[in-house]
Design an enzyme around this catalytic site. Structure first.
Site, PDB file in Angstrom:
ATOM      1  N   CYS A  61       0.835  -1.201   0.000  1.00 45.93           N
ATOM      2  CA  CYS A  61       0.000   0.000   0.000  1.00 45.93           C
ATOM      3  C   CYS A  61       0.871   1.252   0.000  1.00 45.93           C
ATOM      4  O   CYS A  61       0.618   2.203  -0.749  1.00 45.93           O
ATOM      5  CB  CYS A  61      -0.929  -0.010   1.211  1.00 45.93           C
ATOM      6  SG  CYS A  61      -2.079   1.383   1.263  1.00 45.93           S
ATOM      7  N   CYS A  91      -5.953  -3.617   7.650  1.00 47.25           N
ATOM      8  CA  CYS A  91      -7.048  -2.632   7.618  1.00 47.25           C
ATOM      9  C   CYS A  91      -8.278  -3.111   6.866  1.00 47.25           C
ATOM     10  O   CYS A  91      -9.385  -2.691   7.166  1.00 47.25           O
ATOM     11  CB  CYS A  91      -6.554  -1.303   7.052  1.00 47.25           C
ATOM     12  SG  CYS A  91      -6.264  -1.299   5.270  1.00 47.25           S
TER      13      CYS A  91
END
Length: 361
Positions: free
Chosen positions: A106, A202
């Site tokens: 990410c 997440c």
């Protein structure tokens, strides 16, 4: 006529670190814009129960902080990119018998690449995050440096920075301890000052990656055999995605002694089991490399190398290979070197670079 303020886009997760980062940069005289990357949409029931770092409640926390700081706030849609560049590779890595680190992907593909390019496209000079790391310039080269708070240092997940990205990134929290960041948040009246740190993946609110992969690709998760290093069958496993090197708990085996996962073979769908001594190794091969302190590794060098986020760095030598990968030879055995995780190289507090572990020797 006054000087034009430099503009900075702060990536805001709704947590205390990025919130205080925005405040610190405003205090330093930057024109600050807050932005949350909308990367995943939980269903409403899970959303209300879990409230992860990219959830709707996190977006609202970030919005409230920006209102308090009197700075503009935007929500940017990164869902498609996140799915393609983080979630799908994450699933495939587990199916291929490796243990990925989605935060590194990410950071590499979204936060410090796409977000930076979007910011530059609207005339913003810098992006910033709440990461615990520091950026400095030595001679003509930008350096990534460990945070002043050693317990919270996040440089392990940031080794993919290019020189251009470092030149346009600010990380104000790296100069502070976590405790001081929380104090600042409380002093300026931010409601997130005591918000707990996000520790789960997440996009997996219950932290059960096996169940997540089973739901996403049910046909790819198949039961198979636990075997010892001689190939003798010890029992049945529920699918290789549920296991990682060094794992002891949750194996469901009763063999009269403590046993650990020592290897995962996706071709045979087998999980290899052995004694704890079998998971201590000294050498690995890493690929998908990025170096920060120089462009290319030309000769072997001595470093301190870290094989997972929570590991202590160990002294090692990195040796360039003809195929563009590196061999890493540790001075002392390392516990549970794991394919798919990253190995990151340090010289003291300076990040040299890193790569993805592809083989254990």
């Amino acid at each position: 006529m006054g000087l034009t303020k430099k503009k900075v886009l702060v990536g805001m997760s709704g947590g205390v670190d990025s919130s205080v980062a925005a405040y610190l940069l405003k205090e330093q005289g930057y024109e600050v814009i807050g932005a949350t990357m909308q990367i995943w949409q939980e269903d409403k029931e899970v959303e209300e129960r879990e409230g992860g770092c990219c959830s709707l409640s996190a977006v609202e926390d970030a919005r409230r902080v920006c209102d308090k700081l009197d700075i503009p706030f935007y929500v940017l849609n990164f869902r498609d990119s996140f799915k393609k560049k983080v979630i799908e590779p994450f699933i495939q890595e587990y199916i291929d018998g490796r243990t990925p680190n989605p935060c590194i992907e990410c950071n590499k593909h979204l936060k410090f690449d796409e977000l930076l390019r979007k910011a530059q496209g609207i005339g913003v000079d810098y992006i910033a995050t709440g990461h615990y790391a520091k950026i400095d310039k030595k001679d003509d080269r930008y350096m990534l440096i460990r945070s002043d708070d050693d317990r919270k240092d996040q440089t392990y997940a940031l080794y993919n920075f290019t020189q251009d990205q470092l030149a346009h990134t600010l990380m104000p929290c790296g100069e502070y301890t976590k405790d001081r960041i929380r104090e600042i948040a409380k002093e300026i009246g931010l409601a997130v000052h005591n918000k707990k740190d996000s520790e789960e993946i997440c996009f997996i609110s219950d932290n059960d990656h096996g169940k997540y992969i089973l739901n996403a690709k049910p046909g790819a998760v198949k039961s198979g055999n636990f075997v010892d290093k001689s190939g003798n069958i010890l029992g049945k496993h529920k699918g290789i995605v549920y296991y990682t090197i060094g794992q002891r708990k949750g194996l469901g085996l009763s063999v009269g002694r403590p046993v650990f996962v020592t290897d995962i073979n996706p071709k045979t769908n087998e999980v290899v089991i052995g004694a704890e001594e079998d998971i201590f190794k000294t050498e690995l091969i890493a690929g998908d490399l990025n170096f920060i302190t120089f462009d290319k590794l030309e000769k072997e060098i001595e470093v301190e190398a870290k094989i997972r986020y929570s590991a202590r760095p160990g002294k090692a030598t990195i040796v360039p290979l003809k195929d563009g990968r590196v061999k890493v030879v540790f001075n002392e055995k390392q516990r549970a070197i794991t394919k798919g995780q990253s190995v990151v190289f340090y010289n003291g507090n300076i990040v040299i670079g890193g790569g993805v572990i592809e083989a254990i020797i």
